[in-house]
Design a protein around this motif. Structure first.
Motif, PDB file in Angstrom:
ATOM      1  N   MET A   3      53.819  61.885  39.436  1.00  0.00           N
ATOM      2  CA  MET A   3      53.696  61.905  37.993  1.00  0.00           C
ATOM      3  C   MET A   3      53.673  60.476  37.496  1.00  0.00           C
ATOM      4  O   MET A   3      54.182  59.580  38.124  1.00  0.00           O
ATOM      5  CB  MET A   3      54.902  62.630  37.417  1.00  0.00           C
ATOM      6  CG  MET A   3      54.952  62.594  35.927  1.00  0.00           C
ATOM      7  SD  MET A   3      56.152  63.735  35.268  1.00  0.00           S
ATOM      8  CE  MET A   3      57.583  63.285  36.190  1.00  0.00           C
ATOM      9  N   ILE A   4      53.065  60.302  36.362  1.00  0.00           N
ATOM     10  CA  ILE A   4      53.167  58.985  35.741  1.00  0.00           C
ATOM     11  C   ILE A   4      53.312  59.183  34.244  1.00  0.00           C
ATOM     12  O   ILE A   4      52.782  60.127  33.665  1.00  0.00           O
ATOM     13  CB  ILE A   4      51.943  58.100  36.060  1.00  0.00           C
ATOM     14  CG1 ILE A   4      52.304  56.625  35.895  1.00  0.00           C
ATOM     15  CG2 ILE A   4      50.760  58.458  35.195  1.00  0.00           C
ATOM     16  CD1 ILE A   4      51.303  55.698  36.522  1.00  0.00           C
ATOM     17  N   GLU A  46      50.571  65.136  39.372  1.00  0.00           N
ATOM     18  CA  GLU A  46      49.793  65.297  40.604  1.00  0.00           C
ATOM     19  C   GLU A  46      49.769  66.732  41.117  1.00  0.00           C
ATOM     20  O   GLU A  46      49.970  66.956  42.304  1.00  0.00           O
ATOM     21  CB  GLU A  46      50.361  64.374  41.682  1.00  0.00           C
ATOM     22  CG  GLU A  46      51.797  64.692  42.152  1.00  0.00           C
ATOM     23  CD  GLU A  46      52.914  64.048  41.355  1.00  0.00           C
ATOM     24  OE1 GLU A  46      52.671  63.668  40.182  1.00  0.00           O
ATOM     25  OE2 GLU A  46      54.033  63.952  41.883  1.00  0.00           O
ATOM     26  N   HIS A  59      46.886  56.606  40.877  1.00  0.00           N
ATOM     27  CA  HIS A  59      48.278  57.007  41.140  1.00  0.00           C
ATOM     28  C   HIS A  59      48.383  58.496  41.482  1.00  0.00           C
ATOM     29  O   HIS A  59      48.970  58.876  42.497  1.00  0.00           O
ATOM     30  CB  HIS A  59      49.111  56.672  39.896  1.00  0.00           C
ATOM     31  CG  HIS A  59      50.551  57.047  39.972  1.00  0.00           C
ATOM     32  ND1 HIS A  59      51.559  56.121  40.135  1.00  0.00           N
ATOM     33  CD2 HIS A  59      51.170  58.252  39.908  1.00  0.00           C
ATOM     34  CE1 HIS A  59      52.726  56.737  40.174  1.00  0.00           C
ATOM     35  NE2 HIS A  59      52.521  58.045  40.025  1.00  0.00           N
ATOM     36  N   GLU A  60      47.796  59.328  40.653  1.00  0.00           N
ATOM     37  CA  GLU A  60      47.930  60.780  40.863  1.00  0.00           C
ATOM     38  C   GLU A  60      47.198  61.225  42.128  1.00  0.00           C
ATOM     39  O   GLU A  60      47.676  62.087  42.855  1.00  0.00           O
ATOM     40  CB  GLU A  60      47.400  61.548  39.648  1.00  0.00           C
ATOM     41  CG  GLU A  60      48.056  61.185  38.322  1.00  0.00           C
ATOM     42  CD  GLU A  60      49.567  61.246  38.327  1.00  0.00           C
ATOM     43  OE1 GLU A  60      50.150  62.055  39.074  1.00  0.00           O
ATOM     44  OE2 GLU A  60      50.186  60.456  37.590  1.00  0.00           O
ATOM     45  N   HIS A 112      49.277  60.525  45.162  1.00  0.00           N
ATOM     46  CA  HIS A 112      50.346  61.509  45.365  1.00  0.00           C
ATOM     47  C   HIS A 112      49.898  62.647  46.290  1.00  0.00           C
ATOM     48  O   HIS A 112      50.735  63.356  46.831  1.00  0.00           O
ATOM     49  CB  HIS A 112      50.742  62.141  44.034  1.00  0.00           C
ATOM     50  CG  HIS A 112      51.829  61.413  43.320  1.00  0.00           C
ATOM     51  ND1 HIS A 112      53.034  61.098  43.900  1.00  0.00           N
ATOM     52  CD2 HIS A 112      51.919  60.975  42.035  1.00  0.00           C
ATOM     53  CE1 HIS A 112      53.805  60.490  43.013  1.00  0.00           C
ATOM     54  NE2 HIS A 112      53.152  60.393  41.874  1.00  0.00           N
ATOM     55  N   GLU A 117      57.113  58.432  44.119  1.00  0.00           N
ATOM     56  CA  GLU A 117      56.665  57.572  43.016  1.00  0.00           C
ATOM     57  C   GLU A 117      56.464  56.108  43.402  1.00  0.00           C
ATOM     58  O   GLU A 117      55.536  55.470  42.917  1.00  0.00           O
ATOM     59  CB  GLU A 117      57.648  57.685  41.837  1.00  0.00           C
ATOM     60  CG  GLU A 117      57.756  59.101  41.267  1.00  0.00           C
ATOM     61  CD  GLU A 117      56.424  59.671  40.788  1.00  0.00           C
ATOM     62  OE1 GLU A 117      55.445  58.914  40.674  1.00  0.00           O
ATOM     63  OE2 GLU A 117      56.365  60.893  40.539  1.00  0.00           O
ATOM     64  N   ALA A 166      53.136  56.141  45.316  1.00  0.00           N
ATOM     65  CA  ALA A 166      51.952  56.309  44.464  1.00  0.00           C
ATOM     66  C   ALA A 166      51.718  55.057  43.619  1.00  0.00           C
ATOM     67  O   ALA A 166      50.571  54.652  43.399  1.00  0.00           O
ATOM     68  CB  ALA A 166      52.099  57.543  43.583  1.00  0.00           C
ATOM     69  N   TYR A 218      59.733  53.767  40.321  1.00  0.00           N
ATOM     70  CA  TYR A 218      58.284  53.559  40.437  1.00  0.00           C
ATOM     71  C   TYR A 218      57.960  52.131  40.902  1.00  0.00           C
ATOM     72  O   TYR A 218      57.213  51.935  41.849  1.00  0.00           O
ATOM     73  CB  TYR A 218      57.599  53.779  39.081  1.00  0.00           C
ATOM     74  CG  TYR A 218      57.439  55.224  38.684  1.00  0.00           C
ATOM     75  CD1 TYR A 218      58.543  55.998  38.352  1.00  0.00           C
ATOM     76  CD2 TYR A 218      56.186  55.820  38.611  1.00  0.00           C
ATOM     77  CE1 TYR A 218      58.396  57.325  37.966  1.00  0.00           C
ATOM     78  CE2 TYR A 218      56.034  57.144  38.227  1.00  0.00           C
ATOM     79  CZ  TYR A 218      57.136  57.886  37.903  1.00  0.00           C
ATOM     80  OH  TYR A 218      56.990  59.196  37.523  1.00  0.00           O
TER      81      TYR A 218
HETATM   82 ZN   LIG Z   1      53.787  59.668  40.046  1.00  0.00          ZN
END
Ligand SMILES: [Zn+2]
Length: 603
Positions: free
Chosen positions: A1-2, A342, A366-367, A370, A389, A392, A442
């Motif tokens: 996730m972001i 993700e 990023h996603e 993941h 995290e 990613a 992160y």
């Molecule tokens: Zn993430």
């Protein structure tokens, strides 16, 4: 996730402009300075409030695991979830039916605890088990169940036997609760109703019952029945679409790879849809890359997401083939404002992240990353969230390196250094929806990998990632298992590294250095010089951060590079160069999370 702070800030700025402008204007006549101060405070207040609002669960704490219930849940292993949902988009409710198939891990399984919030009404539970003789399912019978807190507890009068499967069908209905990061929401965006979820970490049970633990993955089928004009999308492959006599459509999505419950996704909206293609690294397979976007954003998304197949190729080449190659990779726009999630084979992208100028390309990277780190190799429990995290976030920098070169990679890492990180990377102080630990998990998590690359060198570092992926794919892993792989590949202990950066250290080394040089003693006219470098660590959070440090001695004849291994609080190094030294730089490229200051030479 972001969660994109930049996108949230735009959103907040707009909010501030509307709410703040009036009160500020009134004050203008009074005192200009006071207003500057006020606006600053107000801005911070709005940021803080909105961050808290966006990032914290709505008045309900994350589920605390009850060890008795965990012990019950450990008595069975879920193998299949078959979930049917039909959506009332105006009434904002769902009717659901879950068939869960599982293997008992003991002969004593009398109570099945499933996580399920009590806003959802359970209407019926049916139970069946494999017959001992031929392992076919017996006729299903009504099962007794009770609701307790956020569980549905099913009583099995005829206990299943270890090694024989059992199955239960749960019919339920209700309006899902919106907790955490929009665990489940009905919203209207740009005039169109939509329904979607973001269950991480453990809000899936606000809308479907499950054994909601990341270390019990299962296969799944999700059937979505939606009103005319809507599309229902989910994980895996679309195996069929049925037009029903009442005007609704049912979309059936089958997922043939193990999936953790927090990655199960549904998005219902009026979508524009198009596809791209990815070709496997060995050239033997092609896979659809699919996109679902609100029609008004589709032109922008075509620009923002055009690099996706290229990104898949990069990660596949670097870590091992895309894990869900027989299905798809996809992205679906959803109603969360400024973040993305993700969901396995179908990332959900916040609707404000589609801008047409690829501003949030790092979120796409990023996603996608993941899918190796989180979806395929899934954390064993939430203490290990940095394995999702941090990894990613680091992959964003790898994409940067591929696209713009090694200097862009170092610049990206510098951007990921917030200067201060709270707590440890492993078992962070709170979950990532608390903005205090976001940076630690992160960004410091990303720096851990960057620093490990610096310690091991490219060859062994990437070999470690490939081996770790290969060993734990479609399964679960914890930090210790990652350390074990890294040590095997490196051929030396790395406990010192993970202790200081992941398990125990909460800060970074603060180096103070000084230096002097003299002509090479034995041969004063040889042209050689001896540099004595004095190094101190003056931080207070951790006694000694052991690290190899790259030292650049800038001489009249050019730069001379060295690597010293610093493993005590105060240390001197003698380095010989062939030309008169002018300046010394410590870790010039930025391989270490650190602070550096010039100290006083002693001696
Ligand atoms: Zn993430």
């Amino acid at each position: 996730m972001i969660f994109s702070f930049a996108a949230a800030l735009n959103f907040i700025a707009a909010f501030f402009f509307i709410t703040g402008a009036v009160s500020l204007k009134e004050k203008t006549q009074e005192n200009v300075e006071e207003i500057a101060d006020l606006s600053k405070k107000q801005f911070h207040y709005v940021i803080e409030r909105t961050m808290t609002e966006f990032l914290s669960p709505d008045g309900e704490d994350l589920r605390k695991e009850d060890s008795t219930i965990v012990a019950y849940q450990n008595l069975f292993d879920v193998t299949y979830y078959d979930l049917s949902l039909s959506f009332d988009m105006t009434g904002k409710s769902i009717d659901g039916e879950l068939t869960m198939t599982a293997e008992p891990l003991s002969d004593t399984l009398g109570l099945v605890y499933l996580n399920f919030y009590d806003n959802m009404k359970v209407n019926e539970v049916k139970y069946t088990r494999n017959a001992v003789e031929d392992k076919t399912f017996e006729t299903a019978v009504d099962a007794d169940f009770k609701r307790e807190k956020d569980y549905v507890i099913v009583e099995l009068k005829d206990k299943p036997s270890k090694g024989l499967a059992f199955s239960m069908k749960i019919k339920y209905s209700g309006t899902p609760k919106t907790l955490g990061f929009d665990s489940f929401s009905f919203k209207t965006i740009y005039g169109n109703p939509t329904a979607y979820n973001l269950s991480e970490p453990n809000y899936g049970p606000t809308w479907w019952p499950s054994k909601d633990r990341p270390n019990d993955k299962a296969l799944s089928t999700v059937r979505l029945t939606v009103p005319a004009g809507f599309t229902g999308v989910s994980n895996g492959l679309l195996s069929g679409t049925t037009q029903n006599t009442d005007g609704t459509t049912t979309f059936v999505w089958m997922n043939s790879y193990p999936i953790a419950t927090y990655l199960v996704s549904v998005v219902v909206a009026k979508f524009a849809h198009w596809e791209d293609t990815y070709t496997s690294v060995d050239g033997n397979k092609t896979m659809p890359v699919v996109y679902y976007v609100y029609p008004r954003d589709s032109a922008n998304a075509r620009i923002d997401w055009k690099e996706t197949p290229e990104m898949i190729a990069l990660y596949a080449k670097t870590f091992g083939e895309y894990p869900f190659i027989n299905e798809k990779y996809g992205m679906a726009q959803f109603g969360w404002t400024s973040g993305a999630m993700e969901h396995q084979t179908l990332t959900s992208m916040g609707y404000l992240l589609i801008t047409g100028d690829a501003r949030y390309e790092h979120v796409v990277a990023h996603e996608l990353a993941h899918h190796w780190w989180g979806d395929c190799v899934t954390l064993e429990n939430w203490d290990n969230i940095w394995l999702n995290e941090g990894f990613a976030s680091y992959c964003e920098a790898l994409w940067e390196e591929q696209k713009r070169g090694i200097q862009a990679y170092f610049d990206y890492m510098k951007k990921q250094d917030y200067g201060y990180f709270s707590g440890t990377v492993y078992a962070p102080e709170a979950f990532i929806n608390d903005y205090r630990v976001y940076a630690t998990v992160y960004l410091k998590g990303s720096w851990v990998l960057h620093m490990l690359r610096g310690v091991m060198g490219d060859e062994l570092f990437f070999k470690t990632l490939r081996e770790y992926y290969d060993r734990f794919k479609y399964s679960n892993a914890n930090t210790e298992q990652f350390v074990t792989v890294a040590e095997e590949i490196y051929g030396q202990p790395l406990d010192w590294f993970f202790d200081e950066w992941v398990y125990k250290g909460t800060g970074r080394p603060k180096y103070e250095y000084s230096w002097r040089f003299e002509n090479f003693q034995d041969q004063p006219n040889s042209g050689a010089y001896t540099v004595r470098l004095q190094l101190k660590q003056v931080q207070t959070d951790y006694d000694v951060y052991k690290m190899p440090i790259r030292v650049t001695i800038i001489t009249e004849a050019g730069d001379r590079e060295f690597t010293v291994f610093n493993d005590t609080k105060e240390q001197s190094f003698l380095l010989t160069v062939d030309s008169k030294p002018k300046e010394i730089k410590l870790d010039r490229d930025g391989w270490i999370l650190k602070k550096v200051a010039k100290g006083k030479y002693e001696g």
